[in-house]
Design an enzyme around this catalytic site. Structure first.
Site, short mmCIF file in Angstrom:
data_model
loop_
_atom_site.label_atom_id
_atom_site.label_comp_id
_atom_site.label_asym_id
_atom_site.label_seq_id
_atom_site.Cartn_x
_atom_site.Cartn_y
_atom_site.Cartn_z
N HIS A 324 0.78 -1.07 0.03
CA HIS A 324 0.19 0.06 0.04
C HIS A 324 1.07 1.10 0.04
CE1 HIS A 324 -3.22 -2.57 1.87
NE2 HIS A 324 -3.75 -2.37 0.86
N ASP A 478 4.62 -1.53 4.65
CA ASP A 478 4.84 -2.78 5.35
C ASP A 478 3.66 -3.89 5.12
OD1 ASP A 478 7.11 -1.63 6.43
OD2 ASP A 478 6.20 -1.14 8.02
N HIS A 479 3.07 -3.65 4.01
CA HIS A 479 2.08 -4.69 3.62
C HIS A 479 2.45 -5.40 2.43
CE1 HIS A 479 -0.98 -1.73 5.66
NE2 HIS A 479 -0.21 -1.98 6.43
N PRO A 480 3.52 -6.13 2.51
CA PRO A 480 3.84 -6.76 1.13
C PRO A 480 2.90 -7.94 0.98
CG PRO A 480 5.24 -7.44 3.07
CD PRO A 480 4.47 -6.21 3.63
#
Lengths: 545, 459
Positions: A324, A478-480
């Site tokens: 994101h 940090d939303h891989p």
């Protein structure tokens, strides 16, 4: 170290974060034997709190978690960071951080627990962009609720504030009370814009729940909730252990073994910290090792049978890396003091750009009004302006009470060229290569971020803001997601709608790595719901076998 | 959370020499414990006209003041359906179903049967109840109140068709005849007379304290024959890990410095800022019983308790709630970070800092709204008996009263928040009592381990 004869179970799970531990808990409660292999060590809260208190740079949310050499994780979000090596035009926008240890990355998160919108699962059909998932919202709805109960999620009454994801049951807990800063922000948005601010669903207690206390608003959810009011994977680890699941810490899985037909996985192999090798057999295997580490493991397990890596006949393992990736700004409001920093970090969101026909050309986004303590930033700003003595103190007080921080979660898009590979240069203490990611922000996301910048500029104007500080470029969230993408066609996807790999009938993946689109909310609740659905499938197959 | 209040009698009954002398007594040939229930008696008389709302309300109130629900309800179970399992060294005592279900509960009890059970500890089949049931206290109830309670149990309580597991104790406590012998010794008191609702304040207070709330069951120490020592009435006694404190009017050892309003607030909400708060068995008594009493009754009860003759405790020389002050927070930061796998046991100040300070403050002053109480000026921390502090650290607090759900997580082996070792809890408690209370009481890890074993079993 467990003896070799212990190393067999009905289901072997790699990874003890929210996905792996919740599957282990569900299966163990159904009487199914489970072994969970966790690369990192056992940990506890009090040592993290102690580290946090000793930490000079409080906003550094990886800071209190110095990793072990056999299970490295990125030390922070800077480039280069000596573990997650990123390349490409937007390398710095893909500095994802995560934790490798018992309980996983939810030791530090902000507790944001969004369900995705029905449209998020049908992006291609509805808007001609990206991909559809191989499941629909309705398939996941019961598991969303199960995940909300497991984690303890609070949220608004849909009759008062409909977040767009249909619910059959109310949230397990009432929504959070509104902080003073959030109330000021809400009033501004209501009075001066056509937009709305909604309660963010949060995996934190608004009443005593599941033997944990009510959130007291310590304001350091990241890096560590000091009282256990916010969910983290360690609770599911404890619950699974109480139900009989076996967890093996410091077990770094490096190889996935299959039968001669290459149809079924027969064992996984792990290194202990001294690089002693152990083999663990089972009937079913679940890789739940975080988007980055899951793809890394599957690629590193390449052998003669599968020279491109496990479950990779499509060639899509490690591709389609999403996030994101967003925009961030802080500024000093010229209006009334807001006094941010009293309450949880992230609770209030503008959701007007979450869905609309414009998604046929630009990505959706959420705007967070981040309610964190701004004394650090205010102090740096006041000093840079040359204040000293009493005036400095007054300025710090003024600036800390007037700082507004906004950031956005903008929708990424699956692009096979955004790709994770094994580093040819860097290896960890066990000789396992570090992950490397090439990242170029999709045009779809760039347009979305441009739109967000425009909105932020408008909001700064409405608040008579000064001293704008824009995070350069784009902001990793940090939303891989996407590295073992879901789809109906085995030629261009890695798992099916049940998160089972197309290539290996007894191998499942429980991670954001299966996401076909990155969706329009924080990823964790959807990871948990998918994991609980994997547990449901495994329970059916193992109990009917 | 299981109520542990009724464990106490067991803790004394099944340990020590008194038991041997009891079991050595004769007359166990007609042991009724092994006999099947008596043949079905004549069916209960045809149901009379529906009881009046007033009578039902009175019965419910009396049952609440007697706190029946706490013992006769399993964790998460239906009210009054029994099934609460109380682990003792001699086996498990399981409370019975006292809903009006005819087959599983007390639906076949006549008023007379009910009276015998409540006031004399005799079941409908003639066998003896274990004195986990405080019938010696209840024997002081008036006829009218027993009747009202009977009517409410028969008409106001929902029948539940569940039979809890049977109590199976080891020899000799398994012989219910042992209880008959014990009753000879413990005896009973004469019932109060007249209409208890019309008593004057002090008589009403005494009635509430003794016949209904049975305060002495926990707070009065027992003699060799396991009866309450009447000359040490409410002078404090150990309670399966907890310590029911001295609540006599002693200004140094008891609660003689409390006002009537203080005590009323405590019984109503479980908490008085700057004095004390209820956890464990007392937290449950407040939640299930005293917080539901009328203000007049609370004042009567408080006034009666506050005039109970002072009894001194040699260990307590100063009011428990008057120790300590806010800590001038020392800087314990080293600036050093430890690797995530280094889980070394920490010292008292660091354990406090990492586990307690977030709520109770680095200075120990608690939160400004007193949700997390101050640790100085706190009876539990100031007591010379550190038992309740240790048990609170292990077990936490979970008390709903006065419109507030007070909650603190426990730190025992089952905690999801933080699991502390015996060494850590001993270090923490000694640090807290020496910093905010009456000094270091030298709690040892072994002591903590013994108390850990007293914790209620999670279902």
């Amino acid at each position: 170290m467990p003896s070799e004869q212990d190393l067999s179970a009905d289901v072997v799970i790699v990874g003890s974060g929210v996905a792996g531990s919740s599957i282990a808990n569900e299966l163990a409660r159904a009487g199914i034997s489970v072994i969970v292999l966790e690369a990192g060590p056992r940990v506890d809260r009090q040592h993290f709190v102690d580290n946090f208190r000793n930490l000079e740079n409080k906003p550094s949310y990886q800071g209190p978690f110095p990793c072990v050499p056999w299970a490295e994780h990125p030390p922070n979000q800077i480039t280069p960071n000596k573990y997650l090596h990123t390349t490409g035009p937007d390398a710095e926008a893909y500095q994802q951080v995560y934790l490798r240890m018992m309980g996983g990355t939810t030791w530090h998160w902000a507790g944001c627990a969004w369900r995705y919108l029905p449209s998020d699962f049908e992006l291609k059909t509805r808007y001609g962009q990206g991909r559809d998932w191989a499941l629909k919202y309705d398939d996941l709805e019961p598991f969303y609720y199960q995940a909300e109960v497991m984690m303890g999620v609070c949220g608004p009454d849909p009759a008062v504030e409909d977040l767009g994801s249909p619910r059959r049951q109310p949230y397990p807990m009432d929504a959070l009370p509104i902080s003073y800063a959030a109330e000021q922000f809400r009033n501004l948005i209501r009075e001066k814009t056509p937009y709305r601010v909604v309660h963010e669903p949060q995996a934190r207690n608004t009443r005593p729940y599941d033997n944990r206390p009510t959130c007291e608003g310590h304001n350091n959810c990241m890096p560590i909730c000091p009282i256990g009011a916010m969910y983290n994977g360690s609770y599911s680890v404890y619950h699974a252990e109480a139900a009989g699941a076996k967890f093996v810490p410091n077990a770094v899985v490096y190889r996935i073994e299959r039968d001669s037909a290459n149809k079924r996985v027969t064992a996984v192999h792990y290194y202990d910290p001294e690089k002693g090798s152990h083999r663990v057999t089972g009937k079913y295997f679940v890789i739940a090792a975080h988007c980055i580490e899951t793809a890394k493991l599957m690629l590193y397990s390449a052998d003669e049978q599968s020279p491109d890596g496990i479950a990779n006949s499509s060639g899509h393992v490690g591709r389609n890396m999403m996030d994101h990736t967003g925009v961030q700004v802080t500024f000093i409001s010229g209006d009334k003091a807001l006094w941010p920093g009293r309450g949880p970090l992230e609770t209030n969101v503008i959701d007007n750009f979450r869905d609309g026909n414009w998604r046929n050309e630009r990505g959706a986004y959420l705007v967070h009004m981040v309610d964190d303590n701004q004394v650090d930033l205010a102090t740096a700003l006041a000093i840079s302006k040359g204040y000293v003595g009493r005036e400095l103190e007054e300025q710090i007080r003024y600036l800390a009470s007037h700082t507004v921080r906004l950031f956005s979660h903008n929708e990424g898009l699956a692009d096979p060229d955004n790709r994770l590979t094994l580093s040819a240069t860097y290896k960890d203490a066990l000789g396992i290569p570090h992950p490397e990611v090439y990242y170029k922000l999709p045009e779809y996301t760039v347009k979305s971020c441009e739109h967000t910048r425009g909105l932020f500029k408008d909001l700064i104007g409405l608040m008579h803001g000064t001293d704008e500080q824009w995070t350069p470029g784009y902001f990793p969230q940090d939303h891989p997601a996407g590295s073992t993408i879901m789809g109906t066609d085995p030629k261009d996807s890695v798992v099916d709608g049940f998160c089972r790999t197309h290539d290996h009938e007894n191998l499942f993946i429980a991670s954001s790595s299966v996401f076909s689109s990155v969706g329009t909310g924080n990823i964790t609740l959807t990871v948990a719901a998918l994991a609980l659905r994997v547990a449901d499938t495994l329970k059916k197959e193992l109990t009917h076998a | 959370m299981p109520d542990v209040k009724r464990k106490i009698l067991w803790s004394v009954l099944v340990t020590g020499t008194a038991l041997a002398s009891l079991s050595a007594m004769p007359a166990r040939a007609d042991d009724p414990a092994g006999t099947p229930p008596a043949a079905p008696a004549a069916p209960a008389a045809a149901a009379p006209a529906a009881p009046s709302a007033d009578l039902l309300a009175r019965g419910e109130y009396i049952a609440t003041a007697g706190d029946c629900v706490a013992c006769h309800t399993a964790p998460g179970g239906k009210a009054f359906a029994g099934g609460l399992r109380i682990t003792t060294p001699m086996g498990d005592v399981v409370s019975t179903n006292i809903t009006p279900d005819p087959d599983h509960g007390i639906g076949k009890y006549t008023e007379d049967d009910f009276e015998k059970a409540v006031r004399h500890g005799i079941r409908r089949d003639g066998s003896r109840l274990y004195p986990a049931m405080p019938y010696v206290s209840y024997s002081g109830m008036t006829d009218d109140d027993v009747k009202a309670m009977y009517v409410w149990f028969m008409h106001g309580v929902k029948p539940v068709a569940v039979t809890p597991p049977v109590t199976e104790l080891n020899f000799p406590a398994n012989l219910r005849i042992t209880m008959a012998v014990w009753n000879l010794v413990a005896g009973s008191v004469s019932p109060e007379t007249g209409d208890s609702a019309t008593y004057d304040k002090m008589r009403r207070g005494r009635y509430l304290a003794n016949a209904l709330e049975h305060c002495g069951t926990c707070h009065t120490p027992r003699n060799m024959m396991l009866s309450e020592e009447q000359d040490s009435y409410l002078a404090g006694a150990p309670l399966l890990g907890w310590y029911a404190p001295n609540i006599t009017s002693s200004k140094t050892s008891g609660i003689g410095t409390w006002s009537e309003d203080n005590l009323v607030t405590y019984l109503k909400t479980g908490h008085v800022a700057g004095l004390s708060q209820a956890a464990g068995p007392m937290g449950e008594a407040v939640e299930h019983s005293t917080s539901h009493l009328t203000d007049d009754d609370l004042h009567a009860l408080a006034a009666y308790i506050l005039q109970v003759p002072a009894k001194e405790d040699e260990a307590e020389h100063s009011p428990r709630a008057q120790f300590g002050q806010a800590l001038d927070v020392p800087d314990i930061r080293s600036g050093e970070l430890t690797r995530i796998d280094k889980l070394d046991e920490m010292t008292g100040p660091h354990i406090y800092d990492a586990n307690c300070a977030a709520c109770h403050g680095g200075d120990g002053a608690g939160t400004s709204d007193h949700y997390a109480p101050s640790l100085f000026h706190n009876s539990v921390v100031g007591s010379a008996h550190p038992d309740d502090l240790i048990m609170t650290v292990l077990n936490g607090v979970d008390r709903t009263a006065g419109g507030l759900h007070a909650y603190m997580p426990g730190f025992d082996h089952g905690s999801d928040v933080q699991r502390l070792s015996n060494t850590e809890i001993a270090a923490l408690v000694n640090y807290v009592t020496s910093t905010f209370g009456s000094g270091d009481h030298g709690v040892t890890p072994d002591q903590v381990e013994k108390m850990r074993k007293q914790l209620p079993k999670t279902p």
